[in-house]
Structures are given as C-alpha cells and as structure tokens.
Design a protein around this motif. Structure first.
Motif: not given
Length: 259
Positions: A48, A118, A122-123, A126, A153, A199
C-alpha cells in the motif's frame, strides 16, 4: 488555467496513476514482498505504501514540502483521534458482545489487512488525499469534493457478494460511509486520525465478532453501527458548539467555496 483548476487537474491525474499502478502491480508487489518476508499482513501494508507513491509525490508538489503532513492531516493529534473513536465505537463493542459470538478464527493477518491497513490507507488516500486536497486547495465544495471518492470507495467493496440486492446494499453502506468519514475529517479540523481510528475500530468490531461476511450486515449489526454514527455526529456538533466553532460543512461550503 487558474491555480485552483490546475491543482484539481493534478490531483485527478495523480489518483488515476495511483489507480492504474495499484490495479496492475499490487498483487505482484505483495507476492514479491511476501516471498521475502513470509509475512502477509506486513507485505500488504508495505505494498500500500509503495502504490501510494504517486499520491505522496503530488501532495509534495501541490504545497510546500514542509506542509506535506498538514495537507494530509497527519500532523494533527493522534491521541484525540483514538480517544474520540474509542468513545464513539463503544456501542458496537458492547452490543456485538451480547448478540454475536466471538470470532475464534481471527488472526494477526486479518487484523493487519482488514483493520490496520484498510483503516489507515483507505482514509489517508480517499479522505486525506482525494477528498481533503480538492476541498482545501480548490474552490470545490463538500459535495463535489467527496462524490468521486465515495463512489469509488463504494465500488471497491462490491467483491463481497454476487447477489444483486446485497451488492446494492453493500454499495450504499460503503458509499455513505465514505461521505460520513469525509464529514468527520473536515469537522475535526482535518485531523485524519479521526476517520482512521473510527474506520479501524469499526472494522475491528466487525472482525472480533461473527457479525457478517460483508459490509452490509444484518438488522442488529446496523442498529449498533448507526448508534456509533449518531454518536460521532452528536459529539462533533456539541464539541464545536462548546468551543464556539462553526460547522465546516454548511450551506456555503456544499457546492462551491468562495475565494
């Protein structure tokens, strides 16, 4: 081309580059790292980081190098993000512990991939990058800044089912989740640790107990998830009111922002 339009164009192109890089090379890079580390969760996190290089590079280009962490919201209080998320997700942990069985199959790789990776990436990608930079660096308002990231998303989670009704439910839940996390990010002075820990802890509750095989969940799961969301909203509004602060997302900032 004005500065705002130029910044938006750069952000869109760089996210497209990230999307292509991630789609083409993610599995190969992770396999290469796993072959050398024999650690799936760690390999997933490192991959990532590598695929996010286009986003990190553009964040440096858009502002001063000294503003890199501030532009993504990483410079804000980690402890505030953690404590706020712990308080708000408490209903999920208490409720799930009474209704669902503990998931004895949970593993360190599940936590590293489904919770840590994740929640963090993702935070960061995104909300911090794809929503935060357009909203803060261009004239776009909240709705126009958040819509593309929320749609993308939501689409990322469609692998979780093949049933049409479940697919629609999963998309709706994750699409609205993207908007919700972006709102929390903006209202807490662009502290990315707020949505990151929300999250993470929401995902962890889902993993610790046998709640559901996908993001949709059942009636009881969503009752406690909605309680958590309600707590986030209520506590955020009360906190800002007590501090004498106006809501960042309001009628004036929904569509376009004034210079």
């Amino acid at each position: 081309m004005n500065k705002s339009t130029k910044a938006l164009l750069i952000i869109i192109i760089s996210f497209g580059a990230y999307f292509a890089f991630d789609a083409i090379f993610f599995k190969d890079i992770r396999k290469w790292l796993f072959d050398r580390t024999n650690q799936l969760g760690i390999s997933h996190i490192l991959t990532y980081l590598i695929t996010g290089i286009p986003l990190f590079s553009v964040t440096l280009l858009i502002g001063k190098r000294t503003d890199f962490f501030r532009n993504l919201g990483i410079d804000k209080s980690i402890m505030k993000g953690l404590l706020f998320a712990l308080a708000c997700t408490l209903p999920m942990y208490v409720g799930f512990s009474f209704i669902f069985e503990f998931n004895s199959d949970i593993s360190i790789n599940t936590i590293l991939i489904g919770v840590v990776s994740a929640g963090f990436f993702e935070e960061l990608y995104f909300r911090g990058f794809l929503f935060g930079l357009p909203f803060r660096k261009t004239k776009l308002g909240f709705l126009l800044s958040v819509i593309f990231g929320a749609l993308y998303f939501g689409s990322l989670h469609l692998y979780q089912s093949t049933e049409l009704d479940e697919l629609l439910g999963i998309f709706l839940v994750t699409f609205l989740g993207g908007i919700f996390f972006a709102w929390a990010f903006a209202e807490w002075n662009f502290n990315i640790w707020i949505p990151i820990f929300l999250h993470m802890l929401m995902n962890l509750a889902w993993e610790l107990f046998s709640v559901s095989d996908n993001a949709l969940g059942g009636i009881y799961a969503n009752v406690f998830r909605l309680l958590t969301i309600a707590l986030v909203i209520v506590l955020t509004v009360l906190y800002k009111k007590r501090k004498g602060l106006k809501l960042t997302i309001n009628k004036k900032s929904l569509s376009f922002q004034k210079s």
